[in-house]
Structure formats: C-alpha cells, structure tokens
Design an enzyme around this catalytic site. Structure first.
Site, PDB file in Angstrom:
ATOM      1  N   GLU A   1      -7.342 -18.812  -2.609  1.00 22.91           N
ATOM      2  CA  GLU A   1      -6.620 -17.723  -1.956  1.00 22.91           C
ATOM      3  C   GLU A   1      -5.901 -16.837  -2.973  1.00 22.91           C
ATOM      4  O   GLU A   1      -5.880 -15.611  -2.840  1.00 22.91           O
ATOM      5  CB  GLU A   1      -5.617 -18.293  -0.941  1.00 22.91           C
ATOM      6  CG  GLU A   1      -6.263 -19.045   0.212  1.00 22.91           C
ATOM      7  CD  GLU A   1      -7.267 -18.210   0.981  1.00 22.91           C
ATOM      8  OE1 GLU A   1      -7.107 -16.973   1.053  1.00 22.91           O
ATOM      9  OE2 GLU A   1      -8.236 -18.791   1.506  1.00 22.91           O
TER      10      GLU A   1
ATOM     11  N   GLU B   1     -15.835 -13.609  -1.279  1.00 23.42           N
ATOM     12  CA  GLU B   1     -15.547 -15.028  -1.113  1.00 23.42           C
ATOM     13  C   GLU B   1     -16.128 -15.841  -2.269  1.00 23.42           C
ATOM     14  O   GLU B   1     -15.474 -16.733  -2.813  1.00 23.42           O
ATOM     15  CB  GLU B   1     -16.110 -15.530   0.220  1.00 23.42           C
ATOM     16  CG  GLU B   1     -15.317 -15.102   1.429  1.00 23.42           C
ATOM     17  CD  GLU B   1     -13.929 -15.720   1.450  1.00 23.42           C
ATOM     18  OE1 GLU B   1     -13.793 -16.908   1.091  1.00 23.42           O
ATOM     19  OE2 GLU B   1     -12.983 -15.011   1.818  1.00 23.42           O
TER      20      GLU B   1
END
Length: 265
Positions: free
Chosen positions: A135, A196
């Site tokens: 993250e 991602e």
C-alpha cells in the site's frame, strides 16, 4: 476544507514523472503536493468521524505502528540512496481501524489505515509488512496522481473538467473515487492492474529493506486467495482492478530474487 479544483487543474505540466525502482515513465498532469494536502484533510476527517473506531494501545495496534515505522524508515532510506529524497516529504501516520472489511490503504503523503478485517489473513508480522509495503508503494509510485491524470484524459480529451461550481462533498468524493479506483471505468481497469503489479514489486523491496523476508509475501497472497474463495470468489480478471490471484502469486515469485538482494534480517 479548501476547494479542491486545484487537485485536477492546478500545476498541469507537459512532462512525465519517473517511478522509483521500476523507472517507468508516468503521466503527471496534477499537483502532487495539493493531492497530499487534501489527503491529509480527508484522513483527519475520517479518524475524527464518530463512525470510525480507531484502535489504540492493543498489541495489534502496536504491531501496525511498528511495521509501519519499519516500512517508512526503509522507504526513506531507499529514496535517499537512489536520488529521490528531495521529491518526497511524507508525514507518516499509521492507524488500525475497527472494520470487518478485508482492506488496507495508504493515501498520498503517507496516511495509512489497516482494517482489523485483514489481520486474520496477514496472520503474522511479515504478512502485515507485505500488505503495508504494497500500500505504501502505491503512494511512493504516485499512482493516485497518475490515475487522476489518466481520468482527465479519458473524461475530457486532455482538457481538465471544470469543477469550480461543484459542491465540496461531491468533489471530494469524485477525487477519491478517481484516486483509489472506486468508480473506475472498464477502459482504465487494465491500467490499474499494471499499477497493482508495480506496487507488488516496490512493496517487496520495501519489506525486504525493513527486515522482512519477501518470501513471506507468497503465503499472504495465498491466504488472501483462500479468503476470496470463501466469500464467493473474486471477479474475472478482465473485470477487476487487481490481477488474478494466480497471476499475482506467479509474478511475485518471479520478483522475489530481486527483492532478496535488499533483504537483511
């Protein structure tokens, strides 16, 4: 709260930015410092909301703080060693939030939240480092600004949308939807999957530099896949903003040798 039109149209530039480590050139049409300022306000509002239960003082909350600080220290060291130190001024915050949702996120500027619902899947400190490293990597790679820039192009043909008369609450929601993929169009999903995968690569390096074995990431994503299946399974990859579990795990296994070069116990 300051008007956030500037998040979309102030500081438009014609050059590209470069993602640390990967070296990928990315579109940058928005002002990163403005995004960070707005993110800090939204984060503060979230923590102060009566519906948000921030957990303090427990062993789990302390672990989130510990892992977060380790990751932040590693990130700072990485950026300084690779000539990016003057491009980042993050004011790190790490909080554990009582929420059953399996999720964690990092806003631009280093504002991190971990939901209690993900802790049974992280299972241990290295698993938590996998999540937080990933993250944080989104923030370091400035993926939020990149998504906003792509949205400007996709929605307005390269011309910024005029939001000067929009209500603040609606504008804030629109910006966050763009930044975190909550309302993305199908045309942008493949692009998001690429982000991602890039965050996976950066996250592995960050967790390794923080003293966590990158091999532990495989176990976490395997547990995540099992959790998805228990809840009815993940959507088809072409309809998802994330790579399929099998693809992600396979890619991570290929990236581990690179990350191990940064690993010190």
């Amino acid at each position: 709260m300051k008007h956030i039109c500037g998040l979309l149209i102030v500081g438009i530039i014609a050059s590209c930015a470069t993602v640390p480590l990967t070296g990928r050139k990315q579109l940058s049409l928005v002002n990163e410092s403005e995004i960070q300022q707005q993110a800090a306000l939204v984060y503060k509002d979230l923590l102060g909301d009566s519906k948000t239960k921030v957990i303090k003082g427990t062993s789990q909350a302390q672990l989130v703080q510990k892992v977060g600080k380790n990751i932040a220290s590693a990130v700072t060291r990485f950026l300084q060693e690779n000539g990016y130190g003057n491009q980042y001024d993050f004011q790190w915050e790490f909080n554990l939030i009582q929420e059953d949702q399996i999720n964690a996120w990092c806003m631009p500027g280093g504002k991190v939240a971990v939901y209690t619902g993900i802790l049974p899947i992280t299972k241990n400190e290295a698993g938590l480092a996998t999540v937080m490293g990933h993250e944080v990597a989104h923030a370091i790679a400035k993926h939020s600004a990149e998504r906003m820039s792509q949205s400007i192009i996709a929605q307005a043909g390269g011309v910024a949308v005029d939001v000067a008369t929009a209500e603040k609450s609606n504008t804030t929601r629109a910006v966050l939807n763009t930044a975190y993929g909550l309302g993305g169009q199908l045309a942008l999903l493949s692009y998001s999957r690429n982000q991602e995968s890039e965050a996976d690569r950066l996250g592995l390096v960050f967790m390794a530099m923080a003293g966590y074995n990158p091999n532990e990431a495989v176990g976490f994503w395997e547990r995540m896949a099992q959790a998805k299946q228990s809840q009815g399974g993940a959507p088809p990859e072409f309809l998802s903003t994330h790579p399929s579990d099998a693809r992600r795990i396979n890619n991570i296994q290929k990236l581990i040798p690179e990350a191990m070069g940064y690993y010190k116990k």
